[in-house]
Scaffold this motif. Sequence first.
Motif, PDB file in Angstrom:
ATOM      1  N   GLY A  36    -108.233 -14.595  -0.544  1.00 30.48           N
ATOM      2  CA  GLY A  36    -108.427 -14.230   0.854  1.00 30.48           C
ATOM      3  C   GLY A  36    -109.744 -13.511   1.089  1.00 30.48           C
ATOM      4  N   SER A  37    -110.118 -12.635   0.153  1.00 30.24           N
ATOM      5  CA  SER A  37    -111.385 -11.919   0.309  1.00 30.24           C
ATOM      6  C   SER A  37    -112.575 -12.869   0.158  1.00 30.24           C
ATOM      7  CB  SER A  37    -111.465 -10.791  -0.726  1.00 30.24           C
ATOM      8  OG  SER A  37    -111.421 -11.332  -2.048  1.00 30.24           O
ATOM      9  N   GLU A  38    -112.489 -13.835  -0.791  1.00 33.88           N
ATOM     10  CA  GLU A  38    -113.570 -14.817  -0.935  1.00 33.88           C
ATOM     11  C   GLU A  38    -113.707 -15.667   0.317  1.00 33.88           C
ATOM     12  OE1 GLU A  38    -112.789 -17.092  -4.386  1.00 33.88           O
ATOM     13  OE2 GLU A  38    -113.358 -15.501  -5.810  1.00 33.88           O
ATOM     14  N   HIS A  39    -112.570 -16.048   0.899  1.00 33.49           N
ATOM     15  CA  HIS A  39    -112.601 -16.840   2.122  1.00 33.49           C
ATOM     16  C   HIS A  39    -113.230 -16.051   3.263  1.00 33.49           C
ATOM     17  CE1 HIS A  39    -111.350 -20.262   4.518  1.00 33.49           C
ATOM     18  NE2 HIS A  39    -110.793 -19.453   5.414  1.00 33.49           N
ATOM     19  N   ALA A  40    -112.879 -14.764   3.330  1.00 30.39           N
ATOM     20  CA  ALA A  40    -113.444 -13.926   4.384  1.00 30.39           C
ATOM     21  C   ALA A  40    -114.947 -13.739   4.200  1.00 30.39           C
ATOM     22  CB  ALA A  40    -112.730 -12.571   4.396  1.00 30.39           C
ATOM     23  N   ARG A  41    -115.379 -13.553   2.942  1.00 27.80           N
ATOM     24  CA  ARG A  41    -116.811 -13.396   2.684  1.00 27.80           C
ATOM     25  C   ARG A  41    -117.581 -14.668   3.046  1.00 27.80           C
ATOM     26  NH1 ARG A  41    -115.094 -10.644  -2.044  1.00 27.80           N
ATOM     27  NH2 ARG A  41    -115.456 -12.542  -3.281  1.00 27.80           N
ATOM     28  N   MET A  42    -116.989 -15.843   2.765  1.00 21.58           N
ATOM     29  CA  MET A  42    -117.655 -17.091   3.105  1.00 21.58           C
ATOM     30  C   MET A  42    -117.815 -17.226   4.610  1.00 21.58           C
ATOM     31  SD  MET A  42    -116.591 -20.983   2.052  1.00 21.58           S
ATOM     32  CE  MET A  42    -116.824 -20.579   0.307  1.00 21.58           C
ATOM     33  N   HIS A  43    -116.752 -16.850   5.359  1.00 23.74           N
ATOM     34  CA  HIS A  43    -116.856 -16.907   6.812  1.00 23.74           C
ATOM     35  C   HIS A  43    -117.888 -15.919   7.326  1.00 23.74           C
ATOM     36  CE1 HIS A  43    -113.827 -19.686   8.405  1.00 23.74           C
ATOM     37  NE2 HIS A  43    -113.102 -19.402   7.326  1.00 23.74           N
ATOM     38  N   ALA A  44    -117.930 -14.730   6.715  1.00 26.81           N
ATOM     39  CA  ALA A  44    -118.913 -13.733   7.145  1.00 26.81           C
ATOM     40  C   ALA A  44    -120.336 -14.196   6.849  1.00 26.81           C
ATOM     41  CB  ALA A  44    -118.625 -12.399   6.449  1.00 26.81           C
ATOM     42  N   LYS A  45    -120.511 -14.877   5.714  1.00 30.04           N
ATOM     43  CA  LYS A  45    -121.844 -15.342   5.338  1.00 30.04           C
ATOM     44  C   LYS A  45    -122.355 -16.397   6.305  1.00 30.04           C
ATOM     45  CE  LYS A  45    -124.387 -17.513   1.530  1.00 30.04           C
ATOM     46  NZ  LYS A  45    -124.277 -18.062   0.140  1.00 30.04           N
ATOM     47  N   HIS A  46    -121.468 -17.316   6.745  1.00 27.50           N
ATOM     48  CA  HIS A  46    -121.885 -18.424   7.596  1.00 27.50           C
ATOM     49  C   HIS A  46    -121.624 -18.170   9.077  1.00 27.50           C
ATOM     50  CE1 HIS A  46    -122.760 -21.204   4.287  1.00 27.50           C
ATOM     51  NE2 HIS A  46    -121.720 -20.672   3.675  1.00 27.50           N
ATOM     52  N   ARG A  47    -121.215 -16.946   9.442  1.00 23.89           N
ATOM     53  CA  ARG A  47    -120.969 -16.647  10.847  1.00 23.89           C
ATOM     54  C   ARG A  47    -122.298 -16.647  11.599  1.00 23.89           C
ATOM     55  NH1 ARG A  47    -118.497 -12.209  10.245  1.00 23.89           N
ATOM     56  NH2 ARG A  47    -116.398 -13.111  10.200  1.00 23.89           N
ATOM     57  N   GLY A  48    -122.320 -17.326  12.711  1.00 18.06           N
ATOM     58  CA  GLY A  48    -123.538 -17.376  13.503  1.00 18.06           C
ATOM     59  C   GLY A  48    -124.528 -18.422  13.048  1.00 18.06           C
ATOM     60  N   HIS A  49    -124.143 -19.258  12.045  1.00 17.56           N
ATOM     61  CA  HIS A  49    -125.041 -20.281  11.518  1.00 17.56           C
ATOM     62  C   HIS A  49    -124.711 -21.670  12.054  1.00 17.56           C
ATOM     63  CE1 HIS A  49    -126.036 -17.681   7.722  1.00 17.56           C
ATOM     64  NE2 HIS A  49    -126.474 -17.147   8.859  1.00 17.56           N
ATOM     65  N   GLU A  50    -123.956 -21.726  13.140  1.00 18.38           N
ATOM     66  CA  GLU A  50    -123.557 -23.035  13.661  1.00 18.38           C
ATOM     67  C   GLU A  50    -124.774 -23.882  14.039  1.00 18.38           C
ATOM     68  OE1 GLU A  50    -122.315 -20.211  14.600  1.00 18.38           O
ATOM     69  OE2 GLU A  50    -120.210 -20.254  13.986  1.00 18.38           O
ATOM     70  N   ALA A  51    -125.775 -23.240  14.628  1.00 22.57           N
ATOM     71  CA  ALA A  51    -126.978 -23.978  15.019  1.00 22.57           C
ATOM     72  C   ALA A  51    -127.711 -24.521  13.797  1.00 22.57           C
ATOM     73  CB  ALA A  51    -127.900 -23.068  15.832  1.00 22.57           C
ATOM     74  N   MET A  52    -127.752 -23.698  12.725  1.00 20.83           N
ATOM     75  CA  MET A  52    -128.428 -24.146  11.515  1.00 20.83           C
ATOM     76  C   MET A  52    -127.680 -25.314  10.884  1.00 20.83           C
ATOM     77  SD  MET A  52    -129.418 -21.959   8.096  1.00 20.83           S
ATOM     78  CE  MET A  52    -127.698 -21.754   7.619  1.00 20.83           C
ATOM     79  N   HIS A  53    -126.351 -25.240  10.882  1.00 20.01           N
ATOM     80  CA  HIS A  53    -125.564 -26.336  10.321  1.00 20.01           C
ATOM     81  C   HIS A  53    -125.766 -27.623  11.127  1.00 20.01           C
ATOM     82  CE1 HIS A  53    -122.627 -23.156   8.497  1.00 20.01           C
ATOM     83  NE2 HIS A  53    -123.774 -23.247   7.843  1.00 20.01           N
ATOM     84  N   ALA A  54    -125.821 -27.489  12.444  1.00 19.12           N
ATOM     85  CA  ALA A  54    -126.064 -28.664  13.276  1.00 19.12           C
ATOM     86  C   ALA A  54    -127.444 -29.250  12.997  1.00 19.12           C
ATOM     87  CB  ALA A  54    -125.939 -28.291  14.751  1.00 19.12           C
ATOM     88  N   GLU A  55    -128.424 -28.372  12.777  1.00 17.12           N
ATOM     89  CA  GLU A  55    -129.768 -28.843  12.454  1.00 17.12           C
ATOM     90  C   GLU A  55    -129.789 -29.589  11.126  1.00 17.12           C
ATOM     91  OE1 GLU A  55    -134.306 -27.017  11.986  1.00 17.12           O
ATOM     92  OE2 GLU A  55    -132.612 -25.728  12.542  1.00 17.12           O
ATOM     93  N   MET A  56    -129.030 -29.104  10.142  1.00 12.42           N
ATOM     94  CA  MET A  56    -128.963 -29.766   8.847  1.00 12.42           C
ATOM     95  C   MET A  56    -128.308 -31.138   8.967  1.00 12.42           C
ATOM     96  SD  MET A  56    -127.886 -26.477   6.486  1.00 12.42           S
ATOM     97  CE  MET A  56    -127.802 -27.423   4.974  1.00 12.42           C
ATOM     98  N   VAL A  57    -127.282 -31.252   9.794  1.00 14.10           N
ATOM     99  CA  VAL A  57    -126.622 -32.541   9.998  1.00 14.10           C
ATOM    100  C   VAL A  57    -127.582 -33.525  10.663  1.00 14.10           C
ATOM    101  CG1 VAL A  57    -124.771 -33.726  11.235  1.00 14.10           C
ATOM    102  CG2 VAL A  57    -124.308 -31.565  10.075  1.00 14.10           C
ATOM    103  N   LEU A  58    -128.346 -33.060  11.645  1.00 15.95           N
ATOM    104  CA  LEU A  58    -129.315 -33.925  12.306  1.00 15.95           C
ATOM    105  C   LEU A  58    -130.400 -34.381  11.335  1.00 15.95           C
ATOM    106  CD1 LEU A  58    -129.739 -32.130  15.756  1.00 15.95           C
ATOM    107  CD2 LEU A  58    -128.493 -34.236  15.268  1.00 15.95           C
ATOM    108  N   ILE A  59    -130.842 -33.480  10.462  1.00 12.42           N
ATOM    109  CA  ILE A  59    -131.842 -33.854   9.453  1.00 12.42           C
ATOM    110  C   ILE A  59    -131.286 -34.927   8.527  1.00 12.42           C
ATOM    111  CG2 ILE A  59    -133.102 -33.011   7.432  1.00 12.42           C
ATOM    112  CD1 ILE A  59    -133.479 -30.378   8.882  1.00 12.42           C
TER     113      ILE A  59
END
Length: 326
Positions: A33-56
């Motif tokens: 649970g803590s690893e899952h929470a850390r992963m979400h915290a790490k990628h929080r607010g990166h939706e735009a970057m992820h969308a940019e990577m998909v477009l690339i």
Amino acid sequence: MAAVVEVEVGGGAAGERELDEVSGTQPETERRGSEHARMHAKHRGHEAMHAEMVLILIATLVVAQLLLVQWKQRHPRSYNMVTLFQMWVVPLYFTVKLHWWRFLVIWILFSAVTAFVTFRATRKPLVQTTPRLVYKWFLLIYKISYATGIVGYMAVMFTLFGLNLLFKIKPEDAMDFGISLLFYGLYYGVLERDFAEMCADYMASTIGFYSESGMPTKHLSDSVCAVCGQQIFVDVSEEGIIENTYRLSCNHVFHEFCIRGWCIVGKKQTCPYCKEKVDLKRMFSNPWERPHVMYGQLLDWLRYLVAWQPVIIGLVQGINYILGLE
């Protein structure tokens, strides 16, 4: 009374074991649970970057496909040579890296025999027995790869339907077996067809009845097979090959083995002499032989996946690294 005490003690011990098991699973659950929470915290607010990577990724795939198509149409010889080299080398890199020694041994054996056959096919003057040697070797590999791929596919489907349990085989073992056979069949099927096409071009050009661009350098006699350069009809006392013949729609006659090797193994769909298109449905009227043609078309499609997909993915990762995208 003693018996009652034993039962109560036994029940207490079992309860303690259950409590220990529950308490032992709690730290594992909390850790996940803590690893899952850390992963979400790490990628929080990166939706735009992820969308940019998909477009690339999508843009790179589209552009790469267009460039490959243009390259293949304008310079087919260099495209085929580079693709063949990548098909031959890229899996070797992953094999050494992941320690797949069984695949490495088979790859070395295949490469050694194929190198010898290719050497014979590119010699001038061409020995009369070489074309049949080349087609026999690559036709053998083609049939083995076809059978291996079918067995691997059946093993995968049997595992998905749970039929492996009838033979008391673990699902992971059955799936690994099926996927391994499927990979062996498809990979060596693609590789042998590319080598066979290259050898077929060299041999046909050397014999002189075929030219990729321009007119043939020799006039084809009605009694000569343009694929192997030998006599089609021979007397019992003469040296030559006695076998069935096949006449194309352009009225050119060939040894049946030669023209089948030219079309199936060598990936040619034109007459070796006049370049008129060959009607494969008419040639392979037997329904049991038509899957070989479809299998060849599948291998042609798979070549892009094996040879160019790792290069495209590596290019995408390089673009993401340059742009600072994680």
